[in-house]
Design a protein around this motif. Sequence first.
Motif, short mmCIF file in Angstrom:
data_model
loop_
_atom_site.label_atom_id
_atom_site.label_comp_id
_atom_site.label_asym_id
_atom_site.label_seq_id
_atom_site.Cartn_x
_atom_site.Cartn_y
_atom_site.Cartn_z
N ALA A 27 11.84 -44.94 -19.45
CA ALA A 27 10.62 -45.13 -18.66
C ALA A 27 9.41 -44.52 -19.38
CB ALA A 27 10.78 -44.52 -17.28
N HIS A 53 8.48 -50.93 -5.40
CA HIS A 53 8.80 -51.48 -6.71
C HIS A 53 10.12 -50.90 -7.22
CE1 HIS A 53 4.89 -53.35 -7.08
NE2 HIS A 53 4.33 -52.20 -6.71
N SER A 76 4.79 -40.12 -6.39
CA SER A 76 5.89 -41.09 -6.46
C SER A 76 6.82 -40.77 -7.62
CB SER A 76 5.35 -42.52 -6.59
OG SER A 76 4.64 -42.87 -5.43
N ARG A 77 6.26 -40.33 -8.75
CA ARG A 77 7.10 -39.94 -9.89
C ARG A 77 8.01 -38.79 -9.50
NH1 ARG A 77 4.86 -41.78 -15.01
NH2 ARG A 77 5.88 -40.12 -16.16
N THR A 131 12.43 -49.06 -9.60
CA THR A 131 12.20 -47.95 -10.54
C THR A 131 13.54 -47.47 -11.08
OG1 THR A 131 12.39 -46.22 -8.86
CG2 THR A 131 10.19 -47.18 -9.18
N LEU A 140 8.94 -48.76 -14.46
CA LEU A 140 10.19 -48.08 -14.10
C LEU A 140 9.96 -46.68 -13.55
CD1 LEU A 140 12.51 -49.18 -17.03
CD2 LEU A 140 12.64 -49.88 -14.62
N LEU A 141 8.84 -46.10 -13.90
CA LEU A 141 8.44 -44.81 -13.37
C LEU A 141 7.01 -44.97 -12.86
CD1 LEU A 141 9.71 -42.01 -13.06
CD2 LEU A 141 8.71 -41.38 -15.24
N PRO A 142 6.78 -44.71 -11.58
CA PRO A 142 5.44 -44.91 -11.02
C PRO A 142 4.38 -44.07 -11.74
CG PRO A 142 7.03 -44.48 -9.29
CD PRO A 142 7.72 -44.21 -10.58
N VAL A 148 10.84 -40.07 -7.42
CA VAL A 148 11.84 -40.72 -8.26
C VAL A 148 12.74 -39.66 -8.90
CG1 VAL A 148 12.19 -42.03 -10.40
CG2 VAL A 148 10.56 -42.84 -8.69
#
Length: 123
Positions: free
Chosen positions: A5, A74, A20-21, A76, A13-15, A24
């Motif tokens: 990512a 999305h 949000s990251r 991720t 794939l990574l916000p 994840v």
Amino acid sequence: LPFLADLYPNSGLLPKDPVSRSKVRLFLDANSKSVEEPLYAFLGGVGSYENVLKGIEVIQGLLEEDAGFAVGVHYTIADTSISPHIARLRIITETDAGRFPASMGLKLGEELKGPKFAKFTKY
């Protein structure tokens, strides 16, 4: 997965949003500790299906209502990390294949069909 990512930051794939990251990364850690470890212990016949269910409860608690994906709207690396485990769960619960006592995989499948795990099952 985080390395990929980072290599391809425009992949989504990574916000990009730091909150949000963080979600994840939390999901990745929870998946590894709460699902992966108990699932493989159960599959190998050295762990209980109850521990698998406890791990799924942890993951279920991280899933956002009607988001469609593990974190947000999305796909991720959070989704990528748990996908193989969901596939294995399906095989275990449909075929009872594993080193665990006979019918425990089927029992796990029945538990997952209950309302307690509806959010995870929907995911």
